[in-house]
Scaffold this motif. Structure first.
Motif, PDB file in Angstrom:
ATOM      1  N   GLY A  52      41.109  39.629  45.158  1.00 15.09           N
ATOM      2  CA  GLY A  52      40.763  39.350  43.517  1.00 15.09           C
ATOM      3  C   GLY A  52      40.960  40.791  42.649  1.00 15.09           C
ATOM      4  N   LEU A  53      40.158  40.864  41.949  1.00 17.02           N
ATOM      5  CA  LEU A  53      41.046  41.872  40.333  1.00 17.02           C
ATOM      6  C   LEU A  53      40.709  43.185  40.950  1.00 17.02           C
ATOM      7  CD1 LEU A  53      38.178  43.645  39.837  1.00 17.02           C
ATOM      8  CD2 LEU A  53      37.187  41.434  38.973  1.00 17.02           C
ATOM      9  N   SER A  54      40.024  43.337  42.158  1.00 16.72           N
ATOM     10  CA  SER A  54      39.840  44.651  43.091  1.00 16.72           C
ATOM     11  C   SER A  54      42.125  44.633  43.123  1.00 16.72           C
ATOM     12  CB  SER A  54      39.007  44.971  43.695  1.00 16.72           C
ATOM     13  OG  SER A  54      37.736  45.217  43.652  1.00 16.72           O
ATOM     14  N   THR A  64      33.291  46.435  38.107  1.00 16.08           N
ATOM     15  CA  THR A  64      33.733  45.270  38.899  1.00 16.08           C
ATOM     16  C   THR A  64      34.556  45.604  39.748  1.00 16.08           C
ATOM     17  OG1 THR A  64      31.494  43.818  38.193  1.00 16.08           O
ATOM     18  CG2 THR A  64      32.507  43.346  39.774  1.00 16.08           C
ATOM     19  N   ALA A  65      34.199  45.505  41.459  1.00 21.30           N
ATOM     20  CA  ALA A  65      34.942  45.557  42.090  1.00 21.30           C
ATOM     21  C   ALA A  65      34.746  44.464  43.572  1.00 21.30           C
ATOM     22  CB  ALA A  65      34.526  46.470  42.853  1.00 21.30           C
ATOM     23  N   VAL A  66      35.580  43.677  44.011  1.00 23.31           N
ATOM     24  CA  VAL A  66      35.173  42.375  44.730  1.00 23.31           C
ATOM     25  C   VAL A  66      36.039  42.984  46.167  1.00 23.31           C
ATOM     26  CG1 VAL A  66      35.694  40.131  44.833  1.00 23.31           C
ATOM     27  CG2 VAL A  66      35.615  41.124  42.713  1.00 23.31           C
ATOM     28  N   VAL A  67      35.375  42.464  46.475  1.00 22.68           N
ATOM     29  CA  VAL A  67      35.281  43.073  48.020  1.00 22.68           C
ATOM     30  C   VAL A  67      35.036  41.746  49.016  1.00 22.68           C
ATOM     31  CG1 VAL A  67      33.202  43.837  48.783  1.00 22.68           C
ATOM     32  CG2 VAL A  67      35.553  44.226  50.386  1.00 22.68           C
ATOM     33  N   ALA A  68      36.336  41.112  50.191  1.00 23.41           N
ATOM     34  CA  ALA A  68      35.772  40.121  50.732  1.00 23.41           C
ATOM     35  C   ALA A  68      35.099  40.666  52.055  1.00 23.41           C
ATOM     36  CB  ALA A  68      37.178  40.099  51.416  1.00 23.41           C
ATOM     37  N   ALA A  69      33.633  39.993  52.911  1.00 21.65           N
ATOM     38  CA  ALA A  69      33.067  39.938  53.391  1.00 21.65           C
ATOM     39  C   ALA A  69      33.178  39.721  54.315  1.00 21.65           C
ATOM     40  CB  ALA A  69      32.115  41.135  53.292  1.00 21.65           C
ATOM     41  N   PRO A  70      32.010  38.633  55.715  1.00 17.09           N
ATOM     42  CA  PRO A  70      32.026  38.240  56.594  1.00 17.09           C
ATOM     43  C   PRO A  70      30.976  37.215  55.873  1.00 17.09           C
ATOM     44  CG  PRO A  70      32.562  40.759  57.929  1.00 17.09           C
ATOM     45  CD  PRO A  70      31.938  40.763  56.536  1.00 17.09           C
ATOM     46  N   ILE A  92      47.036  36.545  43.720  1.00 16.79           N
ATOM     47  CA  ILE A  92      47.545  35.563  42.451  1.00 16.79           C
ATOM     48  C   ILE A  92      47.393  34.020  42.964  1.00 16.79           C
ATOM     49  CG2 ILE A  92      49.132  33.322  41.747  1.00 16.79           C
ATOM     50  CD1 ILE A  92      51.657  36.175  42.347  1.00 16.79           C
ATOM     51  N   ILE A  93      46.690  33.525  44.268  1.00 14.61           N
ATOM     52  CA  ILE A  93      46.145  32.486  44.516  1.00 14.61           C
ATOM     53  C   ILE A  93      44.676  32.528  44.109  1.00 14.61           C
ATOM     54  CG2 ILE A  93      45.258  30.730  46.814  1.00 14.61           C
ATOM     55  CD1 ILE A  93      48.051  30.482  45.473  1.00 14.61           C
ATOM     56  N   ASP A  94      44.289  33.904  45.062  1.00 15.98           N
ATOM     57  CA  ASP A  94      42.744  33.736  44.495  1.00 15.98           C
ATOM     58  C   ASP A  94      42.154  33.754  43.627  1.00 15.98           C
ATOM     59  OD1 ASP A  94      42.327  33.809  47.261  1.00 15.98           O
ATOM     60  OD2 ASP A  94      42.611  36.357  47.458  1.00 15.98           O
ATOM     61  N   LEU A  95      42.949  34.421  41.998  1.00 21.90           N
ATOM     62  CA  LEU A  95      42.816  34.714  40.975  1.00 21.90           C
ATOM     63  C   LEU A  95      42.662  33.328  40.133  1.00 21.90           C
ATOM     64  CD1 LEU A  95      44.125  38.190  39.504  1.00 21.90           C
ATOM     65  CD2 LEU A  95      42.248  38.015  39.630  1.00 21.90           C
ATOM     66  N   ALA A  96      44.049  32.282  40.760  1.00 23.01           N
ATOM     67  CA  ALA A  96      43.806  31.122  40.154  1.00 23.01           C
ATOM     68  C   ALA A  96      43.049  30.710  40.394  1.00 23.01           C
ATOM     69  CB  ALA A  96      45.393  30.674  40.631  1.00 23.01           C
TER      70      ALA A  96
END
Length: 209
Positions: free
Chosen positions: A88-90, A104-110, A154-158
């Protein structure tokens, strides 16, 4: 400065750690971490999380790491290197599409969990299976790890433009900034794979604007 940081701690790949991670180094990890924090060799990031200060900054209590580095380091400490990725933004920030530092930071996690408040902002955890994302390696000041590629970002932000607290306009500006970097055939493949046709339409509209 003779602070007494053990070599096992100094050599850690991920410079973010939890006191319980040091049980093989110290008999009383919390007390030793508190000592190192007082000496300026480690910095408390949040309850239960610390970062090793770069050796040239030992004793400097003003040192504070980048928020995206903290997000990656905390995620790796909790879930392992290959189970987390900046997204995302990160990810947009890593790819140079967001020029200013964000709170803010965004992280994918389980798994989904409440945001972690740290001294420079908040870390937002999003439940994603990193092995299903298009990612690449990146280096931060605290650890090396994964970040979503320009195309995935790009897909995640959209798909979720306001995730992390930015405005939809800011998300669209970030997508526009990544337009010339992107392989649009791959963007379309990722959108199809993740069943996000509306996100693809949005991204294409922004790119053509």
């Amino acid at each position: 400065m003779a602070i007494g940081v053990p070599a096992e701690l100094a050599r850690r790949r991920n410079r973010v750690f939890r006191p319980r991670d040091l049980g093989d180094i110290y008999a009383h990890p919390r007390a030793e971490v508190a000592r190192l924090a007082n000496a300026g060799a480690v910095r408390r990031l949040a309850n239960g999380y610390y970062a090793l200060v770069p050796q040239q900054r030992w004793g400097d209590h003003t040192w504070s790491p980048d928020l995206n580095a903290v997000a990656m380091g905390v995620g790796q400490a909790d879930y392992g290197v290959d189970s987390v990725a900046l997204m995302g933004l990160s990810a947009a920030r890593i790819h140079g599409a967001i020029p200013r530092a964000l709170a803010t930071a965004v992280v994918a996690a389980p798994k989904q969990r409440p945001p972690l408040i740290v001294d420079r902002g908040a870390v937002v955890f999003v439940a994603r299976v990193v092995s299903t994302l298009d990612v690449e390696r990146t280096r931060t000041e605290l650890t090396d790890g994964w970040v979503t590629t320009v195309e995935q970002t790009i897909i995640d932000l959209a798909h979720r433009p306001t995730l992390g607290g930015i405005t939809e306009l800011d998300a669209h500006e970030a997508i526009r900034a990544m337009t010339t970097q992107a392989d649009w055939t791959l963007v379309k493949e990722l959108a199809t794979r993740s069943h996000r046709p509306s996100a693809l339409r949005t991204a294409l509209e922004i790119a053509d604007a």
